[in-house]
Motif scaffolding. Structure first.
Motif, short mmCIF file in Angstrom:
data_model
loop_
_atom_site.label_atom_id
_atom_site.label_comp_id
_atom_site.label_asym_id
_atom_site.label_seq_id
_atom_site.Cartn_x
_atom_site.Cartn_y
_atom_site.Cartn_z
N HIS A 41 75.76 46.18 17.48
CA HIS A 41 74.90 46.32 18.66
C HIS A 41 73.84 47.41 18.42
CE1 HIS A 41 73.50 47.17 22.67
NE2 HIS A 41 74.14 46.13 23.14
N LYS A 42 74.26 48.54 17.89
CA LYS A 42 73.33 49.64 17.63
C LYS A 42 72.29 49.22 16.58
CE LYS A 42 73.22 54.50 16.27
NZ LYS A 42 74.00 55.65 15.84
N TYR A 43 72.74 48.52 15.55
CA TYR A 43 71.82 48.07 14.51
C TYR A 43 70.76 47.15 15.09
CZ TYR A 43 70.11 45.51 10.46
OH TYR A 43 69.29 44.92 9.52
N LEU A 44 71.19 46.14 15.85
CA LEU A 44 70.24 45.18 16.42
C LEU A 44 69.35 45.79 17.50
CD1 LEU A 44 72.49 41.99 16.68
CD2 LEU A 44 70.63 42.43 15.03
N SER A 45 69.80 46.88 18.11
CA SER A 45 69.04 47.53 19.18
C SER A 45 67.99 48.51 18.68
CB SER A 45 70.00 48.26 20.13
OG SER A 45 70.85 47.35 20.76
N GLN A 46 67.88 48.67 17.37
CA GLN A 46 66.87 49.59 16.84
C GLN A 46 65.49 49.18 17.33
OE1 GLN A 46 67.18 50.81 12.60
NE2 GLN A 46 68.98 49.46 12.60
N GLU A 47 64.67 50.18 17.58
CA GLU A 47 63.35 49.94 18.17
C GLU A 47 62.51 48.96 17.35
OE1 GLU A 47 59.59 52.41 20.04
OE2 GLU A 47 60.97 53.46 18.70
N GLN A 48 62.52 49.11 16.03
CA GLN A 48 61.70 48.22 15.20
C GLN A 48 62.08 46.75 15.38
OE1 GLN A 48 62.28 48.71 10.97
NE2 GLN A 48 64.41 49.30 11.26
N LYS A 98 87.41 36.77 18.95
CA LYS A 98 87.21 36.93 20.40
C LYS A 98 85.92 37.69 20.70
CE LYS A 98 89.36 38.78 24.56
NZ LYS A 98 90.50 39.53 25.12
N THR A 99 85.68 38.76 19.98
CA THR A 99 84.48 39.55 20.17
C THR A 99 83.25 38.77 19.72
OG1 THR A 99 85.75 41.58 19.87
CG2 THR A 99 83.37 41.77 19.66
N THR A 100 83.38 38.03 18.62
CA THR A 100 82.29 37.18 18.15
C THR A 100 81.91 36.16 19.20
OG1 THR A 100 82.87 37.48 15.81
CG2 THR A 100 81.61 35.51 16.38
N LYS A 101 82.89 35.52 19.80
CA LYS A 101 82.61 34.53 20.86
C LYS A 101 81.88 35.18 22.03
CE LYS A 101 86.48 31.52 19.79
NZ LYS A 101 87.79 31.00 20.20
N GLY A 102 82.33 36.36 22.42
CA GLY A 102 81.65 37.08 23.50
C GLY A 102 80.22 37.43 23.14
N PHE A 103 80.01 37.87 21.91
CA PHE A 103 78.68 38.22 21.44
C PHE A 103 77.76 37.00 21.45
CE2 PHE A 103 75.76 38.60 17.74
CZ PHE A 103 75.05 39.71 18.12
N LEU A 104 78.24 35.89 20.91
CA LEU A 104 77.42 34.68 20.81
C LEU A 104 77.21 34.00 22.16
CD1 LEU A 104 78.79 33.21 17.47
CD2 LEU A 104 76.67 34.49 17.84
N SER A 106 76.71 35.76 24.88
CA SER A 106 75.92 36.71 25.67
C SER A 106 74.43 36.51 25.48
CB SER A 106 76.30 38.14 25.25
OG SER A 106 75.72 38.45 23.98
N SER A 107 73.67 37.44 26.02
CA SER A 107 72.22 37.40 25.84
C SER A 107 71.83 37.55 24.36
CB SER A 107 71.54 38.49 26.68
OG SER A 107 72.01 39.76 26.30
N TRP A 108 72.69 38.16 23.56
CA TRP A 108 72.42 38.23 22.13
C TRP A 108 72.41 36.83 21.53
CZ3 TRP A 108 70.06 41.98 19.93
CH2 TRP A 108 70.28 43.30 20.30
N GLY A 109 73.35 36.01 21.93
CA GLY A 109 73.39 34.62 21.45
C GLY A 109 72.15 33.86 21.87
N ARG A 110 71.73 34.06 23.12
CA ARG A 110 70.52 33.40 23.61
C ARG A 110 69.31 33.87 22.79
NH1 ARG A 110 70.14 29.05 25.32
NH2 ARG A 110 68.51 28.88 23.79
N SER A 111 69.25 35.17 22.48
CA SER A 111 68.15 35.71 21.68
C SER A 111 68.15 35.11 20.28
CB SER A 111 68.26 37.24 21.59
OG SER A 111 67.28 37.76 20.72
N ILE A 112 69.30 34.99 19.67
CA ILE A 112 69.40 34.40 18.33
C ILE A 112 68.82 32.99 18.35
CG2 ILE A 112 71.02 33.51 16.60
CD1 ILE A 112 72.86 35.97 17.52
N VAL A 113 69.23 32.18 19.33
CA VAL A 113 68.75 30.80 19.43
C VAL A 113 67.24 30.77 19.68
CG1 VAL A 113 68.87 28.69 20.82
CG2 VAL A 113 70.98 29.86 20.15
N ALA A 147 75.64 30.38 17.32
CA ALA A 147 75.18 30.78 18.66
C ALA A 147 74.78 29.56 19.48
CB ALA A 147 74.01 31.75 18.54
N LYS A 148 74.18 28.59 18.85
CA LYS A 148 73.73 27.38 19.55
C LYS A 148 74.90 26.67 20.20
CE LYS A 148 70.25 24.14 19.77
NZ LYS A 148 69.86 24.21 21.17
N LYS A 149 76.04 26.66 19.54
CA LYS A 149 77.24 26.02 20.12
C LYS A 149 77.61 26.68 21.45
CE LYS A 149 79.34 25.08 15.62
NZ LYS A 149 80.48 25.44 14.75
#
Length: 156
Positions: A41-48, A98-104, A106-113, A147-149
């Motif tokens: 989460h911290k890695y993906l949240s970097q400003e760049q 379980k955490t992967t499913k929650g991540f995918l 979430s809004s992170w999954g939507r962002s990935i797609v 994530a699409k799934k």
């Protein structure tokens, strides 16, 4: 008789110690999973990366790929590289299922797609002399498929 009682006490003490060790191991694995998730989460949240994702979703998705500037391509590359890294970590099992499913889910999954689909032309273009973006960023491609799934409602 005393030896039998002592042996029984030793057996009970060993069993209790084993149960405590198992509980500690479960807690440590949970803590490792939580730490891995927070790292991701911290890695993906970097400003760049946040800036790059915003540019893709607000500007690049409606701009003809042939008119992209070098900066546009650099921002697209940042998005792809960051989600490629996330795909590497998740596919390696650093985060439990379980955490992967929650991540995918979430809004992170939507962002990935969304990001993957917005970057389709970039990903179809050669990113190395011999590889398209989909080939070069293959962990991003894998992550998108996962994530699409979840974003399409499939929970298996």
């Amino acid at each position: 008789m005393w030896w039998e009682i002592a042996a029984d006490i030793a057996t009970v003490a060993t069993s209790i110690s084993l149960i405590i060790a198992i509980i500690q191991l479960i807690r440590e694995k949970g803590n490792e999973n939580t730490a891995s998730f927070f790292y991701l989460h911290k890695y993906l949240s970097q400003e760049q990366f946040s800036i790059a994702r915003k540019k893709v979703r607000t500007e690049l998705f409606k701009k003809e790929y042939g008119s992209w500037t070098d900066d546009d391509k650099e921002q697209a590359n940042r998005v792809c590289a960051s989600y490629d890294q996330a795909g590497i970590l998740i596919s390696a099992g650093v985060i439990n299922s379980k955490t992967t499913k929650g991540f995918l889910s979430s809004s992170w999954g939507r962002s990935i797609v969304d990001q993957y689909e917005c970057l389709n032309d970039f990903l179809n273009d050669l990113q190395t002399p011999a590889q398209t973006g989909k080939e070069f960023f293959h962990h991003f491609t894998w992550l998108y498929q996962q994530a699409k799934k979840y974003q399409d409602g499939e929970k298996s």
